[in-house]
Design a protein around this motif. Structure first.
Motif, mmCIF file in Angstrom:
data_model
loop_
_atom_site.group_PDB
_atom_site.id
_atom_site.type_symbol
_atom_site.label_atom_id
_atom_site.label_comp_id
_atom_site.label_asym_id
_atom_site.label_seq_id
_atom_site.Cartn_x
_atom_site.Cartn_y
_atom_site.Cartn_z
ATOM 1 N N MET A 169 0.823 -1.221 0.000
ATOM 2 C CA MET A 169 0.000 0.000 0.000
ATOM 3 C C MET A 169 0.856 1.271 0.000
ATOM 4 N N GLN A 170 1.990 1.218 0.692
ATOM 5 C CA GLN A 170 2.863 2.398 0.698
ATOM 6 C C GLN A 170 3.390 2.683 -0.714
ATOM 7 N N LEU A 171 3.707 1.611 -1.436
ATOM 8 C CA LEU A 171 4.196 1.787 -2.807
ATOM 9 C C LEU A 171 3.086 2.320 -3.701
ATOM 10 N N ILE A 172 1.879 1.834 -3.485
ATOM 11 C CA ILE A 172 0.747 2.308 -4.295
ATOM 12 C C ILE A 172 0.580 3.819 -4.095
ATOM 13 N N VAL A 173 0.705 4.267 -2.854
ATOM 14 C CA VAL A 173 0.590 5.702 -2.574
ATOM 15 C C VAL A 173 1.714 6.469 -3.284
ATOM 16 N N GLN A 174 2.924 5.954 -3.190
ATOM 17 C CA GLN A 174 4.056 6.635 -3.845
ATOM 18 C C GLN A 174 3.846 6.721 -5.363
ATOM 19 N N LEU B 109 -7.354 8.389 -0.168
ATOM 20 C CA LEU B 109 -8.153 7.584 -1.096
ATOM 21 C C LEU B 109 -7.525 6.210 -1.307
ATOM 22 N N ALA B 110 -6.207 6.195 -1.509
ATOM 23 C CA ALA B 110 -5.529 4.908 -1.741
ATOM 24 C C ALA B 110 -5.683 3.997 -0.528
ATOM 25 N N ALA B 111 -5.457 4.559 0.652
ATOM 26 C CA ALA B 111 -5.516 3.728 1.865
ATOM 27 C C ALA B 111 -6.953 3.273 2.144
ATOM 28 N N THR B 112 -7.927 4.114 1.829
ATOM 29 C CA THR B 112 -9.331 3.742 2.041
ATOM 30 C C THR B 112 -9.714 2.565 1.151
ATOM 31 N N HIS B 113 -9.229 2.583 -0.086
ATOM 32 C CA HIS B 113 -9.685 1.601 -1.068
ATOM 33 C C HIS B 113 -8.742 0.415 -1.217
ATOM 34 N N TYR B 114 -7.699 0.381 -0.421
ATOM 35 C CA TYR B 114 -6.774 -0.758 -0.464
ATOM 36 C C TYR B 114 -7.365 -1.899 0.360
ATOM 37 N N PRO C 236 -4.362 17.131 -7.688
ATOM 38 C CA PRO C 236 -4.856 16.684 -6.379
ATOM 39 C C PRO C 236 -3.725 16.644 -5.352
ATOM 40 N N ILE C 237 -4.043 17.036 -4.132
ATOM 41 C CA ILE C 237 -2.988 17.130 -3.117
ATOM 42 C C ILE C 237 -2.683 15.742 -2.540
ATOM 43 N N SER C 238 -1.463 15.621 -2.011
ATOM 44 C CA SER C 238 -0.973 14.306 -1.559
ATOM 45 C C SER C 238 -1.883 13.668 -0.514
ATOM 46 N N ILE C 239 -2.342 14.464 0.437
ATOM 47 C CA ILE C 239 -3.136 13.877 1.529
ATOM 48 C C ILE C 239 -4.437 13.268 0.991
ATOM 49 N N VAL C 240 -4.995 13.879 -0.058
ATOM 50 C CA VAL C 240 -6.225 13.347 -0.659
ATOM 51 C C VAL C 240 -5.924 12.025 -1.371
ATOM 52 N N LEU C 241 -4.860 11.996 -2.161
ATOM 53 C CA LEU C 241 -4.501 10.756 -2.867
ATOM 54 C C LEU C 241 -4.156 9.648 -1.870
ATOM 55 N N ASP D 47 -1.281 -5.160 -9.249
ATOM 56 C CA ASP D 47 -2.699 -5.502 -9.148
ATOM 57 C C ASP D 47 -3.401 -4.583 -8.153
ATOM 58 N N GLY D 48 -2.715 -4.306 -7.043
ATOM 59 C CA GLY D 48 -3.295 -3.438 -6.013
ATOM 60 C C GLY D 48 -3.552 -2.041 -6.539
ATOM 61 N N LEU D 49 -2.630 -1.550 -7.360
ATOM 62 C CA LEU D 49 -2.806 -0.205 -7.927
ATOM 63 C C LEU D 49 -4.047 -0.178 -8.815
ATOM 64 N N LEU D 50 -4.228 -1.227 -9.608
ATOM 65 C CA LEU D 50 -5.414 -1.276 -10.478
ATOM 66 C C LEU D 50 -6.691 -1.347 -9.634
ATOM 67 N N ALA D 51 -6.647 -2.191 -8.581
ATOM 68 C CA ALA D 51 -7.830 -2.339 -7.731
ATOM 69 C C ALA D 51 -8.176 -1.005 -7.067
ATOM 70 N N VAL D 52 -7.166 -0.328 -6.534
ATOM 71 C CA VAL D 52 -7.389 0.954 -5.860
ATOM 72 C C VAL D 52 -7.946 1.983 -6.844
ATOM 73 N N LEU D 53 -7.330 2.069 -8.039
ATOM 74 C CA LEU D 53 -7.796 3.044 -9.036
ATOM 75 C C LEU D 53 -9.241 2.748 -9.444
ATOM 76 N N SER D 54 -9.548 1.472 -9.626
ATOM 77 C CA SER D 54 -10.903 1.102 -10.040
ATOM 78 C C SER D 54 -11.916 1.469 -8.959
ATOM 79 N N ARG D 55 -11.529 1.241 -7.702
ATOM 80 C CA ARG D 55 -12.464 1.552 -6.602
ATOM 81 C C ARG D 55 -12.628 3.066 -6.436
ATOM 82 N N ILE D 56 -11.538 3.823 -6.636
ATOM 83 C CA ILE D 56 -11.681 5.290 -6.559
ATOM 84 C C ILE D 56 -12.594 5.746 -7.701
ATOM 85 N N ALA D 57 -12.363 5.203 -8.904
ATOM 86 C CA ALA D 57 -13.210 5.575 -10.046
ATOM 87 C C ALA D 57 -14.664 5.209 -9.763
#
Lengths: 144, 376
Positions: free
Chosen positions: B205-210, B235-240, B227-232, B248-258
């Motif tokens: 998850m830390q890598l996904i945020v980076q 969002l990433a941590a909420t949807h991880y 978008p500011i870092s704290i928002v991203l 795969d995690g990055l795709l899952a997180v992006l899809s859930r944010i979308a």
């Protein structure tokens, strides 16, 4: 030093044993060729490569597809002959008693690996002869 | 629009891609010597603030890192210095303090100090100390919010001329909790050669945020509407949900944010991103004043989700796309990878597997004999 060249049949046997995805395409007396695919890493292209061998001579290595690309700003590919075949060894590293499947094929896969990195970054990290040529720019000047 | 791509790639592709992304993140983050330097500097600042006679000395100040430094998600901005965030927390209840006087006092104490007087700047919520070499320290003054309980604080906001709720420690605890849904990143399987052993342990998850932050820096080209870092990060941590693979995690997180954006659209509202540890704090309030920025955020996320989905589905040589998404750091990582592989080749450690892939020499692979690349 005297050596006994391998017969074409033995070369073909070893190719079939180690690289069954390669098919022997021609066979005219003392000449054979094999065509098949190599993918140097899972994040690489899959290349269709032809090895053409006339007994005792240097095997010729051609990439049939995808076409090898010259990096923007470079005039030619690194470590190839003028006619475009790959040059994966020096003259004294190849002899007719060596098994193509154990030498030329693995060397070609590593050539393709370093070619891809060269195309992506501009640095040939696989070393070799003529390090002074612009297309052979080594990695040493990259900031660590 | 959610992207439900079914990855067609092999496991080897994912392992290699994850390894490359790990190394990209390692290049982007604050290097260990800078981390130590930042710690030394914030301790020096703390000593000034705690010194006898300082305005803060009687208020039991505590200074601690927050934001990306605390979360392990620092990303070097494109062409700029790292900005590292610290909280100066006072035990005094916020009701007893004038917020504007607090931030002014912090500025004044540093301005009066021989070391810092030329280096300080007042920002909306913090005082910034600019060092000549590569980073800023942003010091956020905060007072205890006993009413909200726990680790909640209130921080001065110069634009609002009042307090704003926050909870940096609670946020960091929540982030860590979410990150621990995934086990530590393992590289043993990485082919053809994993990077050197890391002492630092990271979670996917830390890598996904980076990676999200890096994509943001490239995609929006450093514009203010990005978008500011704290928002991203939120969002990433909420949807991880504990994905082990970064890709795969990055795709899952992006899809859930979308997906969350689409739900908000249907309701005719914008996505609201609150601090999960203090829901009174709307981290995304800047979108109220700038609807265009919100529009660019939503279209950017949809683009990224679609692109990343296609990239994973295709597999193979995705290097051009990676360059476009994450910038020149990817190039640097490739050179380092190739250099490592060349060292292993010279040491006779490599072989070629049945499809021609370079791997470490072992039974069942054709050993790679020494050769010299030559040519006219």
């Amino acid at each position: 030093m005297k050596f006994k060249p391998l017969t074409l049949d033995l070369q073909k046997y070893h190719m079939q044993r180690l690289w069954p995805q390669f098919t022997a395409a021609t066979n005219r007396g003392n000449r054979a060729s094999w065509t098949g695919t190599l993918q140097p890493t899972a994040m690489s292209n899959t290349y269709t490569v032809e090895f053409a061998y006339t007994a005792r001579w240097r095997p010729e290595i051609r990439v049939l597809s995808p076409e090898l690309r010259v990096r923007l700003g470079c005039s030619r590919l690194p470590h190839v002959f003028r006619e475009g075949t790959l040059c994966v060894h020096t003259a004294w590293e190849w002899r007719g008693d060596l098994i193509i499947a154990q030498t030329i094929v693995p060397w070609t896969s590593t050539w393709l690996y370093f070619y891809e990195k060269w195309y992506q970054t501009g640095y040939w990290c696989g070393e070799g002869t003529h390090p002074d040529l612009p297309q052979h720019k080594q990695q040493d000047d990259v900031a660590a | 629009m959610a992207v439900n791509a079914i990855p067609l790639h092999s496991d080897d592709f994912l392992v290699e891609l994850d390894d490359l992304l790990f190394q990209v993140c390692e290049e982007l983050q604050l290097p260990p010597y800078r981390y130590r330097q930042a710690e030394e500097r914030y301790r020096a600042v703390a000593a000034v603030l705690e010194a006898t006679g300082s305005f803060f000395a009687t208020l039991a100040p505590k200074i601690y890192p927050h934001g990306s430094m605390r979360l392990g998600t620092t990303v070097r901005p494109v062409g700029g210095p790292h900005d590292l965030d610290f909280v100066l927390e006072l035990s005094t209840p916020y009701q007893n303090v004038n917020p504007m006087k607090l931030i002014d006092a912090l500025f004044a104490v540093l301005k009066d100090n021989g070391v810092y007087k030329e280096m300080v700047d007042r920002k909306n919520r913090c005082v910034r100390i600019k060092y000549a070499d590569e980073f800023y320290l942003d010091i956020l003054p905060a007072c205890k919010d006993h009413g909200s309980g726990g680790t909640c604080v209130q921080v001065p906001d110069r634009r609002a001329k009042f307090w704003k709720p926050s909870n940096p420690i609670g946020y960091a605890n929540w982030f860590q909790w979410q990150a621990e849904l995934g086990t530590r990143f393992l590289l043993e399987k990485a082919m053809p050669l994993p990077a050197q052993q890391r002492t630092e342990e990271k979670r996917p998850m830390q890598l996904i945020v980076q990676l999200l932050k890096r994509w943001r820096d490239i995609y929006y080209g450093g514009n203010d509407f990005a978008p500011i870092s704290i928002v991203l990060t939120t969002l990433a941590a909420t949807h991880y949900k504990g994905e082990q693979s970064v890709s795969d995690g990055l795709l899952a997180v992006l899809s859930r944010i979308a997906g969350a954006i689409a739900v908000a659209e249907r309701q005719g509202i914008r996505l609201v991103v609150c601090n999960p540890s203090n829901t009174a704090e709307d981290l995304s309030e800047c979108w109220d004043e700038d609807p265009d920025a919100y529009g660019m955020f939503t279209s950017g996320i949809k683009d990224f989700a679609a692109q990343w989905g296609r990239l994973l589905a295709r597999g193979g040589d995705v290097n051009g796309e990676l360059d476009r998404l994450f910038g020149e750091t990817v190039q640097l990582v490739r050179v380092k990878q190739a250099r490592r592989l060349q060292e292993a080749r010279k040491a006779g450690m490599l072989g070629i597997d049945a499809v021609g892939r370079i791997t470490t020499a072992s039974a069942g692979v054709t050993p790679l004999r020494p050769n010299t690349f030559h040519g006219d």
